[in-house]
Design a protein around this motif. Sequence first.
Motif, short mmCIF file in Angstrom:
data_model
loop_
_atom_site.label_atom_id
_atom_site.label_comp_id
_atom_site.label_asym_id
_atom_site.label_seq_id
_atom_site.Cartn_x
_atom_site.Cartn_y
_atom_site.Cartn_z
N PHE A 91 -6.21 -4.52 0.41
CA PHE A 91 -6.70 -3.90 -0.83
C PHE A 91 -8.23 -4.02 -0.88
CE2 PHE A 91 -2.43 -5.01 -3.03
CZ PHE A 91 -1.83 -3.90 -2.45
N GLN A 92 -8.87 -3.62 0.19
CA GLN A 92 -10.32 -3.65 0.31
C GLN A 92 -10.71 -2.65 1.40
OE1 GLN A 92 -11.78 -7.45 1.88
NE2 GLN A 92 -9.81 -7.84 2.86
N GLN A 93 -11.98 -2.41 1.52
CA GLN A 93 -12.45 -1.39 2.46
C GLN A 93 -12.70 -1.93 3.87
OE1 GLN A 93 -15.80 -0.16 -0.08
NE2 GLN A 93 -14.83 1.87 -0.25
N TRP A 94 -12.99 -3.20 3.99
CA TRP A 94 -13.28 -3.81 5.29
C TRP A 94 -12.49 -5.12 5.37
CZ3 TRP A 94 -16.65 -1.20 8.62
CH2 TRP A 94 -17.41 -0.18 8.04
N ALA A 95 -11.46 -5.15 6.21
CA ALA A 95 -10.58 -6.32 6.26
C ALA A 95 -10.66 -7.00 7.63
CB ALA A 95 -9.13 -5.91 5.97
N VAL A 96 -10.56 -8.31 7.60
CA VAL A 96 -10.49 -9.07 8.85
C VAL A 96 -9.02 -9.27 9.21
CG1 VAL A 96 -10.96 -11.29 9.96
CG2 VAL A 96 -12.65 -10.26 8.44
N SER A 97 -8.67 -8.90 10.44
CA SER A 97 -7.32 -9.15 10.95
C SER A 97 -7.43 -9.72 12.37
CB SER A 97 -6.49 -7.86 10.92
OG SER A 97 -5.11 -8.16 11.06
N TYR A 98 -6.33 -9.66 13.11
CA TYR A 98 -6.28 -10.36 14.40
C TYR A 98 -5.88 -9.41 15.52
CZ TYR A 98 -6.53 -14.48 11.44
OH TYR A 98 -6.95 -15.43 10.53
N ALA A 99 -6.61 -9.49 16.62
CA ALA A 99 -6.42 -8.55 17.73
C ALA A 99 -5.00 -8.57 18.28
CB ALA A 99 -7.41 -8.87 18.86
N ALA A 100 -4.39 -9.75 18.35
CA ALA A 100 -3.07 -9.86 18.97
C ALA A 100 -1.97 -9.21 18.14
CB ALA A 100 -2.73 -11.33 19.20
#
Length: 366
Positions: A145-154
């Motif tokens: 629920f935001q424009q730029w999110a941190v996630s995980y490559a795997a």
Amino acid sequence: MVQTIFSQTSYEIPLTQKAVTFAKTHGPHTIETAWPVTQPKDLKPGEVLVRVVYTGVCHTDLHAWLGDWPLENKLPLVGGHEGSGYVAFIGPPLAGAEPSTLKVGDAVGIKWLADSCLHCEECNKGYESSCAKAQNSGFSIDGSFQQWAVSYAAHLTPLPAGFPLEAAAPILCAGVTVYKAIKEAALLSGEVVVIPGAGGGLGHLAVQYAKAMGYRVIAIDSGAEKEKLLASYGVTDFIDYMKGDVVKAVNDLTGGVGAHAAIVVASGAQAYEQALQYLRPHGALICVGMPPNGDIKANVFWTVVKSHRIIGSYVGNRQDAIEALDIAAAGKVHTTFTIEDLSALPSVFERMKALTLNGRIVLDCQ
């Protein structure tokens, strides 16, 4: 007019962004206009910055806000776990791991399962969601629920080429979840599957996956609009739970022998009690919907004599996500959704609580 974001080979990453947050359970939502964006230099090993374009709204997001699960989420929280967008920056690889095959500009999906260790027994068996170190988007870490999110490559899921991002978003949780649940039932082509909650966000996808996999579907829900929606997917057996005896209706439609499986995506405890009454011998009750403080009351004698299987099905694994997206991209599953602005999230939750939504709401994060 909103300018559509397309895949790029590089992105100008701002310092702040638009996001929707809440700081306490069942507290007010805040429409942030200057929420900080994690900068590339601050990405940890294995992390990826995603430019979120669309995000679906799941019932789990509502539970996180209401705080009615026996688990605690982080606060303050940016919810959401059905995000579709583009890789904007890739952080350093994990120690000892190969660099990610992702590239800046790749279309990817953010799912409920954000990360897991990928080394434990559960991960090695394909049960990554049960990993003791699992992280969940929009629950234990900030979500979509935001424009730029941190996630995980795997755990980011590549989206099929040409598949619209707005259509992909609901598949990343609702679609994957019901697809996995149907697989858990281990049915044969032509067998009967009952889907309580068939007209909702999960249910309308479950109906289509079940039909695409060759099963006969009996849909349970209420109201003329949901009946019409399900009929558009080719469902001819519809039971309105507000208009009669559900157990009798299922038995009548199956010649008195009952269903081979029930995929319960409804959020009411009664749906589980009814399912155990209309399953035929060796039938499977697949538990997906999670009513607050709900219990399954199964008579031990009849569970044994009828060899019923009671199976909890959480979200799918990484391969399930790829398969679910491929089926949808092939045109066999269509998400019924309405696009609204990210700022409409508080209103969406109120409508979700009132059970007035048909299909899925997808929020535009642009």
